[in-house]
Design an enzyme around this catalytic site. Structure first.
Site, PDB file in Angstrom:
ATOM      1  N   HIS A  25       4.446  -5.822  -1.355  1.00 11.34           N
ATOM      2  CA  HIS A  25       5.003  -5.226  -2.579  1.00 11.34           C
ATOM      3  C   HIS A  25       6.504  -5.495  -2.722  1.00 11.34           C
ATOM      4  O   HIS A  25       7.098  -5.154  -3.740  1.00 11.34           O
ATOM      5  CB  HIS A  25       4.661  -3.726  -2.673  1.00 11.34           C
ATOM      6  CG  HIS A  25       5.491  -2.820  -1.828  1.00 11.34           C
ATOM      7  ND1 HIS A  25       5.103  -2.394  -0.574  1.00 11.34           N
ATOM      8  CD2 HIS A  25       6.686  -2.226  -2.064  1.00 11.34           C
ATOM      9  CE1 HIS A  25       6.030  -1.589  -0.081  1.00 11.34           C
ATOM     10  NE2 HIS A  25       7.004  -1.475  -0.972  1.00 11.34           N
ATOM     11  N   ASP A  27      -0.908  -4.933   2.134  1.00 15.60           N
ATOM     12  CA  ASP A  27       0.537  -4.882   1.869  1.00 15.60           C
ATOM     13  C   ASP A  27       1.305  -5.606   2.970  1.00 15.60           C
ATOM     14  O   ASP A  27       2.079  -5.011   3.712  1.00 15.60           O
ATOM     15  CB  ASP A  27       0.999  -3.434   1.711  1.00 15.60           C
ATOM     16  CG  ASP A  27       2.388  -3.356   1.094  1.00 15.60           C
ATOM     17  OD1 ASP A  27       2.800  -4.352   0.459  1.00 15.60           O
ATOM     18  OD2 ASP A  27       3.058  -2.325   1.252  1.00 15.60           O
ATOM     19  N   SER A  69      11.064  -0.448   2.805  1.00 17.44           N
ATOM     20  CA  SER A  69       9.823  -1.220   2.771  1.00 17.44           C
ATOM     21  C   SER A  69       9.997  -2.583   3.419  1.00 17.44           C
ATOM     22  O   SER A  69      11.045  -3.221   3.284  1.00 17.44           O
ATOM     23  CB  SER A  69       9.380  -1.439   1.326  1.00 17.44           C
ATOM     24  OG  SER A  69       8.935  -0.248   0.756  1.00 17.44           O
TER      25      SER A  69
END
Length: 238
Positions: free
Chosen positions: A43, A88, A184
């Site tokens: 992502h 992911d 992230s």
């Protein structure tokens, strides 16, 4: 990282910073796994990415930092029995290998699966406050605990997490310490091994009983190693 401290400048020589090229805005972390490859979260992908290696303070030009672009990007596209939660993960081949130095060195892939109850290290340039965003210039580090996956299923009913999944659940159940926005793609390091990639969490981070989700590196090892080896056929795990 919420509730952490500035990382020691010598403890994150594998941590890379991903930027959106045109806006020069900081996006995500990532992990250098050898001289030519970075592992991060899917992502975090953007059309034009710039990757900084060997950075500590993002606000100053560090004379030994190196800049790279993605030459190739690989996504985990296995179809059978996989959900968006399993996918992911993004493997980036750099446009040219980095030169190792005292501030640039790879983090090796895990040799054994992670153990629930382990203490894990997280790090990143993500926000140090939530829900309002305050991005630090230097990476922050913290210790969290690897929890049973069922804890995350119970904590996040709105995600409708599947029963079996290639994902890790980690956090501090009392709250106050957590990864957060823009952490992230960075690593979750348990007992010294690179076990997870920062993936998803509750909108407001570090809440009690709301641990976060991390992509499980160990369950993607064959996929990662096949791509790096240049294998034409990438075997999907069963």
């Amino acid at each position: 990282v919420i509730g952490g401290d500035e990382c020691n400048i010598n403890e994150h020589n594998f941590l890379v910073a991903l930027y959106e090229y045109w806006s020069q805005s900081f996006l995500c972390g990532g992990t250098l796994i050898n001289g030519e490859w970075v592992l991060t979260a899917a992502h975090c992908d953007r059309k034009h990415i710039l990757i900084y290696v060997g950075v500590h303070d993002r606000s100053v030009q560090f004379d030994k930092e190196q800049r790279r672009f993605p030459k190739e990007k690989y996504f985990f596209n296995c179809r059978n029995n996989f959900t968006k939660w399993d996918k992911d993960i993004m493997l980036i081949r750099l446009n040219k290998p980095v030169s190792y130095s005292e501030h640039i060195a790879p983090l090796s892939l895990p040799s054994s699966p992670p153990i629930v109850g382990s203490v894990c290290r997280v790090m990143g340039w993500g926000t140090i406050k939530s829900p309002q965003e305050t991005l630090p210039d230097v990476p922050h580090c913290a210790n969290i605990n690897l929890l049973d996956y069922e804890v995350c299923r119970t904590a996040h009913p709105q995600f409708r997490l599947p029963a079996t999944i290639r994902i890790l659940c980690a956090g501090v159940l009392e709250g106050g310490i957590d990864t957060c926005h823009r952490d992230s793609g960075g690593p979750l390091i348990c007992n010294g091994e690179f076990q997870g990639i920062v993936s998803w969490g509750d909108g407001s981070c570090a809440q009690p009983d709301k641990p976060a989700l991390y992509s499980k590196v160990f369950d993607h090892l064959d996929w990662i190693q096949n791509i790096i080896a240049g294998s034409e056929t990438v075997n999907c795990p069963s």
